[in-house]
Enzyme design. Structure first.
Site, PDB file in Angstrom:
ATOM      1  CG  LEU A 116      -2.654  12.024 -31.071  1.00 31.00           C
ATOM      2  CD1 LEU A 116      -2.898  11.008 -32.213  1.00 31.00           C
ATOM      3  CD2 LEU A 116      -3.237  11.264 -30.236  1.00 31.00           C
ATOM      4  CB  CYS A 117       3.095  14.536 -30.275  1.00 36.84           C
ATOM      5  SG  CYS A 117       2.765  14.681 -28.322  1.00 36.84           S
ATOM      6  CB  THR A 118       0.923  14.321 -35.226  1.00 33.08           C
ATOM      7  OG1 THR A 118       0.947  15.243 -37.177  1.00 33.08           O
ATOM      8  CG2 THR A 118       0.132  13.368 -34.761  1.00 33.08           C
TER       9      THR A 118
END
Ligand code: PLP
Length: 524
Positions: free
Chosen positions: A341-343
């Site tokens: 995930l982009c976090t």
């Protein structure tokens, strides 16, 4: 008998595997640790997978549900509604209506308002709801695990509040039948757990005498521990059975004859060690002195629950450790396991000891049968859910994939009783329920169906819940419909959706089509 690698090859990664044999053993172990006779409720919160719920039912456990999705899962697994317990704060009228009309009669009441709402829903259907009062008591000194009560809380009645307001317990439509305690969870320390359960027994006996409320059912909660996403065994509670039986004999001597019925609840102890998550390393990289392995599974599939991965040390092992995984030096091979995930929050483990880890390796997180997938952030960033494979010993029993699907709702539909079950699985068994809402399809869809299946709308406008089969949808017509909707909307319906349930009605097909359209109409 398939190995995890074979299952991963067959179904792809990431992949949850649950072993029913372990669920049976856990239920036996729990029974052996508890005073008898007693009742065990499985808390679906831990994992509502229908296969696990059904296995526990076969073993004689009842089910504790806290939502419409869990209710549907319990019923689908074969639980008689009359044996279920509904608990949880903030129950709304629609879910109470649904539970009562399904035949549920036992509720845990969390407050006077909750009790009144349960009663109103019961009166509306001309029945009486049996309620246990969930008690938020001070508890025993020297606690273990995560305390749920004894402090300000959204859960349960404060003891003092109950004492002053006895009259309010006579809510219309309800009958108080006992008490419900859930003071702790994940209690590894047996002594603390025993003290807590004993204290609940004493509080229940005192309250019964003081308030004059009946005590037919005493739900003592649980708090039975299990390892989470880290290797280890369930604790063995050696003296609980005898010690608690003595406390019950002293305070509630009728318990051996079922007055009260003594009940316990458990989620993680029953299913925690049945599950594992197999995930693939997609990238390995070095950044400013630190090693990272990026996995195809992250907090969208595991440990998403309140960012548990940040609080608890999760740990993965190589599926098949080879010589390259041998630890050379004490601090070599320490990697951060990040998800896709982009976090920056998407970290499953820091400082995992995985020397020699390479792209393409398969890793396993053990003991994730409870609070795994359904307690994670599945909707975040739109990766598909992992397949969930149920095995029994070595045999594969089923393989399913959970799907979040968007469908049209009518104004106020969100509060109506017959809403879709949010825990739909993409199996042919689902989505066949008649769909009375009119989805917002367009003219092209209507005329396309009309052309392939003239019988469908011969008698007027296209109805969302008409049977396509009855209108002549054979396999040839199905292919024609498929090809035409795919070209009309520039979509490709995935194989997983090419099941009878998709082609059941105009509405069921449109749900699939419109969901795919939304995906393709994203930002350019
Ligand atoms: C969460 C919960 C359970 C299950 O807890 P576990 O720690 O998984 O056994 C049981 N009862 C209630 C009321 C709960 O909220």
């Amino acid at each position: 008998m398939a190995t995890d690698r074979e299952l991963a090859e067959r179904y792809g990664t990431p992949l949850y595997v649950y072993d029913l044999a372990r669920v049976r053993t856990a239920l036996e172990d729990l029974r052996a640790a508890l005073p008898q006779p007693s009742r065990v409720y499985y808390s679906l919160k831990a994992n509502p997978h229908p296969g696990l719920v059904a296995e526990l039912r076969r073993g004689g456990a009842r089910a504790e549900v806290t939502s419409r999705g869990e209710l549907a899962a319990a019923l689908a697994a074969g639980h008689p509604a009359a044996e279920l317990m509904y608990s949880g704060p903030g129950k709304v009228r629609a879910e109470l209506d649904e539970a009562i009309s399904a035949g549920m009669r036992t509720f845990s009441a969390e407050s006077f308002g909750d009790l009144e709402r349960i009663g109103e829903a019961a009166v509306a259907q001309g029945v009486t709801a049996d309620c246990v009062l969930r008690i938020n008591a001070a508890g025993a000194p020297g606690q273990a695990g995560l305390r749920m009560t004894g402090a300000p809380s959204q859960f349960g009645f404060d003891l003092d509040g109950l004492r002053g307001e006895r009259a309010r317990l006579l809510a219309r439509g309800t009958r108080i039948v006992g008490m419900h305690f859930f003071p702790l969870t994940n209690a590894r320390d047996e002594e603390g757990l025993r003290a807590e359960l004993a204290q609940s027994v004493r509080t229940a006996a005192e309250l019964r005498d003081e308030l004059g409320v009946p005590l037919h059912l005493l739900d003592l909660g649980g708090g039975f521990a299990a390892p989470y996403a880290t290797p280890g065994e369930r604790p063995v509670y050696r003296e609980l059975r005898t010690a608690l039986a003595a406390v019950l004999d002293e305070n509630l001597p009728g318990w051996r004859d079922g007055e009260p019925v003594v009940a316990f609840e458990s989620g993680r102890y029953l299913v925690g060690d049945s599950g594992r998550l197999v995930t693939a390393v997609t990238d390995v990289k070095h950044s400013r002195g630190k090693d990272y392995a990026v996995l195809d599974s992250g907090i969208n599939h595991l440990g998403g629950l309140s960012g548990l991965g940040r609080l608890l040390p999760l740990s993965a092992q190589p599926l098949e450790p080879g010589p390259e995984h041998a630890v050379d030096a004490p601090d070599e091979g320490s990697v951060t396991l990040a998800g896709p995930l982009c976090t920056p929050a998407d970290v499953l483990a820091r400082a995992a000891r995985l020397p020699g880890v390479r792209s393409g390796d398969l890793l396993v997180f053990p003991n994730v049968g409870a609070y795994g997938l359904s307690a994670s952030l599945l909707g975040f960033l739109g990766h598909p859910a992992p397949a969930e494979v149920l095995v029994d010993g070595g045999e594969t029993v089923s393989a399913t994939r959970l799907a979040l699907t968007r469908h049209a709702v009518e104004p106020f539909d969100g509060l109506r009783a017959k809403d879709a079950n949010p825990m739909t699985e993409t199996t042919a068994a689902t989505a066949t329920a008649p769909d009375a809402t009119a989805p917002a399809w367009d003219e092209a869809y209507e005329s396309l169906l009309h052309e392939v299946l003239p019988r469908l709308s011969a008698k007027g406008p296209l109805r969302p819940d008409s049977s396509l089969k009855a209108a002549g949808l054979d396999s040839l017509a199905m292919v024609e419909v498929l090809v035409r909707v795919e070209s009309e909307y520039s979509i490709a319906i995935p194989d997983a959706d090419l099941v009878a349930a998709t082609f059941a009605t105009p509405a069921s097909l449109w749900r699939v089509v419109s969901a795919l359209r939304e995906q393709t109409v994203g930002p350019a």
